[in-house]
Design a protein around this motif. Sequence first.
Motif, PDB file in Angstrom:
ATOM      1  N   LYS A 121     -37.687  25.081 -15.676  1.00  0.00           N
ATOM      2  CA  LYS A 121     -37.167  25.991 -16.716  1.00  0.00           C
ATOM      3  C   LYS A 121     -36.473  27.169 -16.047  1.00  0.00           C
ATOM      4  CE  LYS A 121     -40.794  24.906 -20.092  1.00  0.00           C
ATOM      5  NZ  LYS A 121     -41.558  23.961 -19.218  1.00  0.00           N
ATOM      6  N   PHE A 122     -35.234  27.445 -16.450  1.00  0.00           N
ATOM      7  CA  PHE A 122     -34.512  28.612 -15.955  1.00  0.00           C
ATOM      8  C   PHE A 122     -33.393  28.952 -16.924  1.00  0.00           C
ATOM      9  CE2 PHE A 122     -32.016  25.093 -14.408  1.00  0.00           C
ATOM     10  CZ  PHE A 122     -30.706  25.537 -14.438  1.00  0.00           C
ATOM     11  N   ASP A 123     -32.847  30.150 -16.776  1.00  0.00           N
ATOM     12  CA  ASP A 123     -31.736  30.626 -17.602  1.00  0.00           C
ATOM     13  C   ASP A 123     -30.606  30.992 -16.645  1.00  0.00           C
ATOM     14  OD1 ASP A 123     -29.918  31.948 -19.187  1.00  0.00           O
ATOM     15  OD2 ASP A 123     -31.391  33.211 -20.204  1.00  0.00           O
ATOM     16  N   ILE A 124     -29.513  30.248 -16.685  1.00  0.00           N
ATOM     17  CA  ILE A 124     -28.430  30.472 -15.736  1.00  0.00           C
ATOM     18  C   ILE A 124     -27.851  31.883 -15.851  1.00  0.00           C
ATOM     19  CG2 ILE A 124     -26.586  29.588 -17.232  1.00  0.00           C
ATOM     20  CD1 ILE A 124     -25.368  28.327 -14.679  1.00  0.00           C
ATOM     21  N   ASP A 125     -27.972  32.489 -17.023  1.00  0.00           N
ATOM     22  CA  ASP A 125     -27.441  33.838 -17.208  1.00  0.00           C
ATOM     23  C   ASP A 125     -28.315  34.905 -16.552  1.00  0.00           C
ATOM     24  OD1 ASP A 125     -25.208  33.007 -18.643  1.00  0.00           O
ATOM     25  OD2 ASP A 125     -26.338  32.942 -20.526  1.00  0.00           O
ATOM     26  N   ARG A 126     -29.508  34.516 -16.086  1.00  0.00           N
ATOM     27  CA  ARG A 126     -30.376  35.457 -15.360  1.00  0.00           C
ATOM     28  C   ARG A 126     -30.459  35.122 -13.866  1.00  0.00           C
ATOM     29  NH1 ARG A 126     -35.758  36.630 -19.076  1.00  0.00           N
ATOM     30  NH2 ARG A 126     -34.670  37.206 -20.992  1.00  0.00           N
ATOM     31  N   LEU A 127     -30.012  33.946 -13.503  1.00  0.00           N
ATOM     32  CA  LEU A 127     -30.200  33.440 -12.140  1.00  0.00           C
ATOM     33  C   LEU A 127     -29.271  34.140 -11.144  1.00  0.00           C
ATOM     34  CD1 LEU A 127     -30.557  29.700 -11.242  1.00  0.00           C
ATOM     35  CD2 LEU A 127     -28.970  31.131  -9.940  1.00  0.00           C
ATOM     36  N   ILE A 128     -29.837  34.490  -9.983  1.00  0.00           N
ATOM     37  CA  ILE A 128     -29.055  35.033  -8.869  1.00  0.00           C
ATOM     38  C   ILE A 128     -29.357  34.191  -7.632  1.00  0.00           C
ATOM     39  CG2 ILE A 128     -28.606  37.026  -7.388  1.00  0.00           C
ATOM     40  CD1 ILE A 128     -29.597  38.815  -9.685  1.00  0.00           C
TER      41      ILE A 128
ATOM     42  N   GLU B 184     -24.118  35.105  -9.590  1.00  0.00           N
ATOM     43  CA  GLU B 184     -24.856  36.075 -10.382  1.00  0.00           C
ATOM     44  C   GLU B 184     -24.611  35.842 -11.861  1.00  0.00           C
ATOM     45  OE1 GLU B 184     -25.166  40.263  -8.584  1.00  0.00           O
ATOM     46  OE2 GLU B 184     -23.201  39.584  -7.876  1.00  0.00           O
ATOM     47  N   LYS B 185     -25.691  35.520 -12.558  1.00  0.00           N
ATOM     48  CA  LYS B 185     -25.648  35.417 -14.009  1.00  0.00           C
ATOM     49  C   LYS B 185     -24.532  34.488 -14.489  1.00  0.00           C
ATOM     50  CE  LYS B 185     -27.722  39.977 -14.374  1.00  0.00           C
ATOM     51  NZ  LYS B 185     -27.612  41.365 -14.855  1.00  0.00           N
ATOM     52  N   GLY B 186     -24.477  33.324 -13.839  1.00  0.00           N
ATOM     53  CA  GLY B 186     -23.554  32.286 -14.285  1.00  0.00           C
ATOM     54  C   GLY B 186     -22.155  32.369 -13.741  1.00  0.00           C
ATOM     55  N   GLU B 187     -21.868  33.331 -12.841  1.00  0.00           N
ATOM     56  CA  GLU B 187     -20.524  33.458 -12.295  1.00  0.00           C
ATOM     57  C   GLU B 187     -20.578  33.668 -10.783  1.00  0.00           C
ATOM     58  OE1 GLU B 187     -18.199  36.422 -14.208  1.00  0.00           O
ATOM     59  OE2 GLU B 187     -18.523  35.616 -16.225  1.00  0.00           O
ATOM     60  N   PRO B 188     -19.627  33.084 -10.040  1.00  0.00           N
ATOM     61  CA  PRO B 188     -19.588  33.294  -8.593  1.00  0.00           C
ATOM     62  C   PRO B 188     -19.119  34.697  -8.238  1.00  0.00           C
ATOM     63  CG  PRO B 188     -17.705  31.979  -9.296  1.00  0.00           C
ATOM     64  CD  PRO B 188     -18.580  32.143 -10.505  1.00  0.00           C
TER      65      PRO B 188
ATOM     66  N   ARG C 255     -17.004  36.319  -5.651  1.00  0.00           N
ATOM     67  CA  ARG C 255     -16.020  35.900  -4.651  1.00  0.00           C
ATOM     68  C   ARG C 255     -16.107  36.727  -3.378  1.00  0.00           C
ATOM     69  NH1 ARG C 255     -14.934  30.957  -6.534  1.00  0.00           N
ATOM     70  NH2 ARG C 255     -14.324  31.021  -8.743  1.00  0.00           N
ATOM     71  N   ALA C 256     -16.321  38.021  -3.517  1.00  0.00           N
ATOM     72  CA  ALA C 256     -16.381  38.885  -2.332  1.00  0.00           C
ATOM     73  C   ALA C 256     -17.575  38.516  -1.453  1.00  0.00           C
ATOM     74  CB  ALA C 256     -16.465  40.351  -2.760  1.00  0.00           C
ATOM     75  N   ASN C 257     -18.709  38.269  -2.094  1.00  0.00           N
ATOM     76  CA  ASN C 257     -19.906  37.927  -1.327  1.00  0.00           C
ATOM     77  C   ASN C 257     -19.857  36.510  -0.754  1.00  0.00           C
ATOM     78  OD1 ASN C 257     -21.104  40.400  -1.546  1.00  0.00           O
ATOM     79  ND2 ASN C 257     -22.535  39.812  -3.174  1.00  0.00           N
ATOM     80  N   ILE C 258     -19.118  35.628  -1.397  1.00  0.00           N
ATOM     81  CA  ILE C 258     -18.991  34.267  -0.871  1.00  0.00           C
ATOM     82  C   ILE C 258     -18.331  34.313   0.507  1.00  0.00           C
ATOM     83  CG2 ILE C 258     -17.784  32.071  -1.153  1.00  0.00           C
ATOM     84  CD1 ILE C 258     -18.285  32.339  -4.175  1.00  0.00           C
ATOM     85  N   ALA C 259     -17.344  35.171   0.673  1.00  0.00           N
ATOM     86  CA  ALA C 259     -16.684  35.318   1.974  1.00  0.00           C
ATOM     87  C   ALA C 259     -17.671  35.852   3.017  1.00  0.00           C
ATOM     88  CB  ALA C 259     -15.482  36.243   1.854  1.00  0.00           C
ATOM     89  N   LYS C 260     -18.513  36.795   2.619  1.00  0.00           N
ATOM     90  CA  LYS C 260     -19.515  37.344   3.543  1.00  0.00           C
ATOM     91  C   LYS C 260     -20.579  36.297   3.880  1.00  0.00           C
ATOM     92  CE  LYS C 260     -18.903  41.999   1.643  1.00  0.00           C
ATOM     93  NZ  LYS C 260     -19.516  43.088   0.842  1.00  0.00           N
ATOM     94  N   ALA C 261     -20.989  35.538   2.856  1.00  0.00           N
ATOM     95  CA  ALA C 261     -22.001  34.498   3.070  1.00  0.00           C
ATOM     96  C   ALA C 261     -21.474  33.399   3.989  1.00  0.00           C
ATOM     97  CB  ALA C 261     -22.431  33.903   1.735  1.00  0.00           C
ATOM     98  N   SER C 262     -20.178  33.139   3.910  1.00  0.00           N
ATOM     99  CA  SER C 262     -19.576  32.121   4.762  1.00  0.00           C
ATOM    100  C   SER C 262     -19.766  32.470   6.233  1.00  0.00           C
ATOM    101  CB  SER C 262     -18.089  31.988   4.442  1.00  0.00           C
ATOM    102  OG  SER C 262     -17.498  30.967   5.218  1.00  0.00           O
ATOM    103  N   ALA C 263     -19.658  33.759   6.553  1.00  0.00           N
ATOM    104  CA  ALA C 263     -19.873  34.210   7.928  1.00  0.00           C
ATOM    105  C   ALA C 263     -21.331  34.052   8.332  1.00  0.00           C
ATOM    106  CB  ALA C 263     -19.426  35.661   8.079  1.00  0.00           C
ATOM    107  N   GLU C 264     -22.247  34.166   7.375  1.00  0.00           N
ATOM    108  CA  GLU C 264     -23.676  34.030   7.660  1.00  0.00           C
ATOM    109  C   GLU C 264     -24.082  32.585   7.944  1.00  0.00           C
ATOM    110  OE1 GLU C 264     -26.111  36.491   7.834  1.00  0.00           O
ATOM    111  OE2 GLU C 264     -24.354  37.813   7.815  1.00  0.00           O
ATOM    112  N   MET C 265     -23.305  31.645   7.443  1.00  0.00           N
ATOM    113  CA  MET C 265     -23.683  30.235   7.555  1.00  0.00           C
ATOM    114  C   MET C 265     -23.632  29.717   8.992  1.00  0.00           C
ATOM    115  SD  MET C 265     -24.646  29.163   4.587  1.00  0.00           S
ATOM    116  CE  MET C 265     -24.680  27.405   4.890  1.00  0.00           C
ATOM    117  N   ILE C 266     -23.043  30.474   9.899  1.00  0.00           N
ATOM    118  CA  ILE C 266     -23.013  30.027  11.292  1.00  0.00           C
ATOM    119  C   ILE C 266     -24.326  30.321  12.013  1.00  0.00           C
ATOM    120  CG2 ILE C 266     -20.512  30.343  11.419  1.00  0.00           C
ATOM    121  CD1 ILE C 266     -21.027  32.888  13.076  1.00  0.00           C
ATOM    122  N   GLN C 267     -25.221  31.092  11.372  1.00  0.00           N
ATOM    123  CA  GLN C 267     -26.495  31.440  12.000  1.00  0.00           C
ATOM    124  C   GLN C 267     -27.387  30.207  12.136  1.00  0.00           C
ATOM    125  OE1 GLN C 267     -26.958  34.535  13.137  1.00  0.00           O
ATOM    126  NE2 GLN C 267     -24.996  35.178  12.267  1.00  0.00           N
TER     127      GLN C 267
END
Length: 406
Positions: free
Chosen positions: A335-342, A352-356, A358-370
């Motif tokens: 059970k979950f509510d996509i509008d509350r999910l982060i 965040e709350k059902g929407e990507p 974009r700014a953080n996706i670029a930052k997260a992409s750099a983290e994925m090399i860890q």
Amino acid sequence: MELEKIEGGVTAPKGFRATGVSCGLKEGGYKDLGLIYSEIPCDVVGAFTSNKVKAAPVRLSMMRMGNKISAVIANSGNANCVTGKQGESDAIRMTGLTEQFLELPEGSALVASTGVIGENLTMDRVEYGIEKVCRMIKSENNVANFANAIMTTDTRQKNHACEFKLGESTVRIGITCKGAGMIKPDVQMFHATMLVFITTDISMQKTLLHDALKEALEYSFNRISVDNDTSTNDTVLLLSNGAAENAVIEEENDDYRVFVKALTELCMASAKAVVKDGEGANKIVKVEIKHALTISDAKKIARAIADSYLVKTAVFGNSPNWGRVLAAIGYSDAKFDIDRLIFSINGFAVLEKGEPNRANIAKASAEMIQNEITFTVDLGVGYKEYYVWTCDLSYDYVKINAHYIS
């Protein structure tokens, strides 16, 4: 409680010895037969594979959980699984020879095997090896040789140990384990995965040892995933010989809780080491679920993400693919509510709350090399939490398992 990490794995507690030899089950002269021996007969509690196809050594060791145990004989290179009556006879023969050469009572040895399924053990080699290792252990105490003897596709040894004070007594716990593939535990008592050998010199009632192991497994080996497969041979054994001479623990008092905390921490370190050494693995990922409505929901979502091959291959490719994570959450039946999910990667909220974002996706992409990454799913609907450790799925995993027999 002051917990001191020490060396020695299963040989760290008082009265325990271990070593390993080569008897020819593995090609190349690699060690393939290991022995743990306690000078004092032990209480033993254990957990065994949940797979309905259980190997002969698993079934025999399960039958001996009520016995006092002084030795564990373990081989790699052959699982002794789906080997019929001959396999059952061979498992009994392995424990019988161990008891004979160590001058132990009948029924006081356990056996564990790992390797190829469906082939009978070459017993003349095994018999030679058991005589050799039983002779050597009287003068040799070498945890590295034991750890090498139980490895299959592992690339490194997994030894952990600690000591702590209970009153005036120093108590030690040691773990030596193996595991790299066929790792997806669903551990309940008498159900487990991998080969995990735990020794301790604590004095404690056996029923409390059972409860302590159950709790430790829940927070460690029950929370890892490599490839979504459960082996036919996996075994967890906890042996206690009482050599620390602490006041016997007979109830769930402060001393019991200190022991459980230490055991859990060691099991967590060992379980994480198994994931890090997953077949072909390059990265380890902690999937943590927060603010779920129920523990069941949190577990379902964590498992769905950790076991998803699409998520694991995205991690291998350094891709912050939030869509695959969201898809896994969606089919988890939680059970979950996509509008509350982060959903966050190393602290960067990419959904965040059902929407990507974009700014953080670029930052997260750099983290994925860890080499170590944290996926956090905040459901925002309750107060329950859960976590699972998993790893990526690489080309090397496919190569290893495309050529591994059985």
